[in-house]
Design a protein around this motif. Structure first.
Motif, PDB file in Angstrom:
ATOM      1  N   PRO A 142       0.875  -1.306   0.059  1.00  0.00           N
ATOM      2  CA  PRO A 142       0.101   0.196  -0.052  1.00  0.00           C
ATOM      3  C   PRO A 142       0.869   1.273  -0.062  1.00  0.00           C
ATOM      4  O   PRO A 142       1.978   1.377   0.534  1.00  0.00           O
ATOM      5  N   PHE A 144       0.666   3.892   1.633  1.00  0.00           N
ATOM      6  CA  PHE A 144       1.301   4.671   2.834  1.00  0.00           C
ATOM      7  C   PHE A 144       2.372   3.888   3.447  1.00  0.00           C
ATOM      8  O   PHE A 144       3.189   4.489   4.072  1.00  0.00           O
ATOM      9  N   ALA A 283      -7.074  10.142  -5.638  1.00  0.00           N
ATOM     10  CA  ALA A 283      -7.373   9.226  -4.406  1.00  0.00           C
ATOM     11  C   ALA A 283      -6.116   9.054  -3.652  1.00  0.00           C
ATOM     12  O   ALA A 283      -6.119   9.038  -2.409  1.00  0.00           O
ATOM     13  N   TYR A 284      -5.084   8.682  -4.348  1.00  0.00           N
ATOM     14  CA  TYR A 284      -3.668   8.228  -3.595  1.00  0.00           C
ATOM     15  C   TYR A 284      -3.226   9.625  -2.928  1.00  0.00           C
ATOM     16  O   TYR A 284      -2.621   9.335  -2.213  1.00  0.00           O
ATOM     17  N   ILE A 286      -4.487  11.576  -1.269  1.00  0.00           N
ATOM     18  CA  ILE A 286      -4.990  11.917   0.223  1.00  0.00           C
ATOM     19  C   ILE A 286      -4.069  11.089   1.259  1.00  0.00           C
ATOM     20  O   ILE A 286      -3.564  11.409   2.364  1.00  0.00           O
ATOM     21  N   LEU A 287      -3.732   9.807   0.537  1.00  0.00           N
ATOM     22  CA  LEU A 287      -2.808   8.831   1.521  1.00  0.00           C
ATOM     23  C   LEU A 287      -1.520   9.554   1.713  1.00  0.00           C
ATOM     24  O   LEU A 287      -0.978   9.705   2.822  1.00  0.00           O
ATOM     25  N   THR A 290      -1.315  12.762   3.781  1.00  0.00           N
ATOM     26  CA  THR A 290      -1.550  12.462   5.208  1.00  0.00           C
ATOM     27  C   THR A 290      -0.037  11.991   5.765  1.00  0.00           C
ATOM     28  O   THR A 290       0.173  12.520   6.874  1.00  0.00           O
ATOM     29  N   VAL A 291       0.696  11.194   5.163  1.00  0.00           N
ATOM     30  CA  VAL A 291       1.948  10.565   5.528  1.00  0.00           C
ATOM     31  C   VAL A 291       2.895  11.838   5.554  1.00  0.00           C
ATOM     32  O   VAL A 291       3.584  11.898   6.499  1.00  0.00           O
ATOM     33  N   LEU A 302      -9.138  15.436   4.438  1.00  0.00           N
ATOM     34  CA  LEU A 302      -9.110  14.691   5.832  1.00  0.00           C
ATOM     35  C   LEU A 302      -9.384  15.727   7.112  1.00  0.00           C
ATOM     36  O   LEU A 302     -10.167  15.147   7.900  1.00  0.00           O
TER      37      LEU A 302
END
Lengths: 349, 310
Positions: A142, A144, A283-284, A286-287, A290-291, A302
């Motif tokens: 994944p 993240f 979409a990715y 977002i991940l 965040t990291v 988010l």
């Protein structure tokens, strides 16, 4: 062609309509604007009066039409948290995400094409097998997690002392697996260049680019295996075709056949799939954001969720929906233009 | 697969399926690893040294202990402890259980929706087909992850944190199932379109069987092998989606962690040097997803009739 154009564009409008309906239903179902506007002391009758005045008691359809009318004029309400128009907040965060997506796309293009082509031309070479193996593993990681591993390796750094230090090879192996770290893993840095409007760019300074490296590699890592596999599969199919066999029989140089004749027809499906995938990359983000605490749209979304900032959530859905619809429609249209064999009026070929 | 009748077992052992499985080392190893992980997850309450859900067993003084083999480790915690002092091995066993449960559950839901809509769209055709496939197209072009994040966000905002935490498993199964049904529906539709032209369907029609009976009793069994292949890959996808949602804080709460929420809670401590809290569950997640994907690849090769005959 005109019928195709009209069909695709009307379909895009229809999808946008559905998205706006969903977005409005979310706003209608979740947010109570009254709670944000008035205090606890306001009586029930007064609340009811305000509701009536604001039109919150109108039928769903009437309220939706009002929402849609404003949305078309670029008014998606004010963000509760930032207390300014939601679209303005989005415009401030959009450049960071765009730079991330551009950087990752460039990495994908410049890595996947050579690797995919090589794996197709020499399917039995150990290097091809290595690349295909890595891409199978890559699909299973994944995004993240890739990001976290990259932070550990290149931002925090790893000191390895698994091998005996007194021998030459042991020391060499220890040094080989030890990483320095030091790459930034947080935000975009301070050294940004103002381009125009709300666009603060990190592309032109060393600090900005250094901050871009890890997030871009993470984001690229999720799409890279897909693209390598796709290019390899398409290229292998093209290499089987009659005109390539004919070119070989004619005695053309291998390089000319592979890169001029075969690659051209390989890239056609790759470009269409690629266009859609770049939309999916949103979409990715977002991940990834965040990291890395990357101050782009994804992180903003988010944060909006945790703060229950409904207007901002709705605005994000509308904007991202619009991006998706535009890229998909463009990809469809370009495909229709470049590949005349696609059925113009029918369903997707 | 092991049924009571001997003849069926023999037939299975002589089948191409079993033959190609035996010959493919990658498939055998993946299957063994997967079975080990599934079994240890199912029997986690028996195998795990501690119960991570039991607050009485947790001692905050044991927090952030490294795995055995590193300085400062405690042999009672073979993989170290997390920031709350929970034994990491136990939390991972329980977390794998939660991840697998959501993965399987979501795929069952996807399969139900996908098979139903795929059959309807493929067999009935016309307007139903157009509408269903348009929805599927739009949903896919948005990427299933995006749909899942949005639905998750809406659910979380409407239920509130506490409520969402309690029913998170069912919510996640629902979210991922609904977000990913188009994948299966498309596969089913494609094979239904091929099957419906065959003579046995005409024969069934001539015999006067009703449409539902033809759809479910005659066509569906013949579309099962592609469904099987894609369902395997979808389990891996569902596990990744669950991990992603949990990582974003839209999934399992920390008190009842899945692999994704373990990675998330460990990520907050990575800068302080406690890499194991996030990277060990991460490694487990990758291995789990990888073996499922490898098995899926192998299944596709075996069940693809073109390769089978060639």
């Amino acid at each position: 062609m005109l019928a195709f154009l009209v069909q695709r564009i009307s379909q895009a409008v229809l999808v946008m309509f559905v998205i706006s309906l969903i977005a409005f239903a979310i706003q209608d179902g979740l947010g109570d604007p009254l709670q944000e506007m008035v205090g606890m002391s306001v009586s029930a009758e007064e609340r009811e009066a305000i509701r009536e005045e604001l039109g919150l008691n109108d039928p769903f359809l009437v309220q939706y039409l009002r929402f849609a009318g404003k949305a078309v004029q670029g008014d998606l309400g004010n963000s509760y948290f930032y207390s300014k128009p939601a679209l303005e907040v989005i415009a401030e965060h959009l450049p960071a995400t765009l730079e991330l997506v551009i950087g990752a796309s460039l990495m994908i293009i410049f890595l996947s094409v050579p690797i995919g082509v090589y794996a197709a031309i020499r399917p039995q070479a150990w290097l091809s097998k290595f690349f295909m193996g890595v891409s199978t593993v890559g699909i299973s990681i994944p995004v993240f997690l890739t990001a976290i591993v990259l932070i550990q390796l290149f931002s925090i750094g790893v000191t390895v002392s698994w091998f005996p230090d007194d021998t030459g090879w042991g020391q060499w192996l220890n040094d080989f697996f030890t990483t320095e770290g030091g790459l930034p893993s947080y935000g975009r840095g301070d050294d940004l260049v103002h381009l125009f409007g709300t666009w603060e760019s990190g592309l032109f300074t060393a600090e900005g680019l250094a901050h871009l490296i890890l997030p871009c590699v993470s984001l690229a890592s999720i799409m890279l295996p897909l693209f390598i596999r796709l290019i390899r599969a398409e290229m292998m199919e093209v290499l089987q075709s009659d005109y390539i066999r004919y070119a070989r029989a004619k005695g053309l140089a291998a390089g000319r056949i592979n890169f001029l004749h075969a690659l051209k027809n390989t890239m056609l499906p790759v470009i269409t799939v690629g266009g859609v995938q770049i939309g999916i990359m949103v979409a990715y983000t977002i991940l990834t954001e965040t990291v890395f605490q990357w101050p782009g749209l994804g992180l903003m979304f988010l944060e909006a969720i945790t703060r229950s900032d409904i207007p901002l959530i709705v605005a994000y859905l509308m904007v991202v929906g619009l991006i998706f619809v535009i890229t998909n429609t463009l990809v469809d249209l370009i495909y229709g233009l470049v590949n005349p064999t696609v059925k113009l009026t029918g369903k997707k070929a | 697969m092991t049924t009571a009748t001997v003849s069926r077992w023999d037939r299975f052992r002589e089948s191409f399926f079993w033959y190609s499985f035996k010959r493919d080392k990658v498939a055998v190893i993946s299957f063994v690893v997967l079975m080990l992980m599934v079994l240890s997850a199912v029997f986690a309450p028996l195998l795990a040294p501690a119960d991570p859900y039991d607050l009485a067993q947790i001692d905050i003084l044991n927090s952030e202990l490294p795995p055995v083999g590193l300085d400062g480790s405690d042999p009672a915690f073979p993989l170290g402890t997390d920031a709350q002092g929970r034994d990491l091995l136990s939390t991972i066993l329980y977390g794998t259980r939660v991840s697998l449960m959501i993965g399987f559950g979501a795929v069952v839901l996807q399969a139900v929706l996908g098979i139903l809509f795929g059959l309807l769209a493929g067999y009935l055709g016309g307007k139903i087909d157009a509408v269903l496939m348009r929805i599927a197209d739009v949903q896919l072009s948005f990427s299933t992850l995006m749909v899942a994040i949005i639905v998750g966000a809406v659910f979380k905002a409407s239920f509130g944190n506490l409520m969402f935490g309690e029913i998170a498993i069912y919510m996640l199964i629902f979210i991922i199932g609904v977000a990913e049904w188009p994948q299966i529906a498309r596969t089913v539709r494609a094979s239904v379109l091929a099957e419906k032209k065959k003579e046995y369907v005409d024969a069934a029609k001539v015999m006067g069987f009703g449409t539902p009976r033809i759809m479910f009793r005659h066509i569906l069994p013949n579309t099962l092998s592609p469904i099987f292949v894609i369902a395997t890959v979808q389990i891996a996808n569902a596990i990744i989606s669950e991990a992603a949602l949990s990582f974003l804080g839209l999934g399992m709460p920390e008190t009842q962690p899945s692999l994704g929420s373990l990675i998330k809670s460990g990520f907050d401590y990575i800068q302080s040097g406690s890499w194991w809290i996030t990277l060990i569950p991460g490694l487990v997640l990758v291995v789990l997803v990888l073996v499922i994907n490898l098995l899926g690849d192998w299944l596709r090769d075996v069940m693809n009739p073109r390769l089978y005959k060639g």
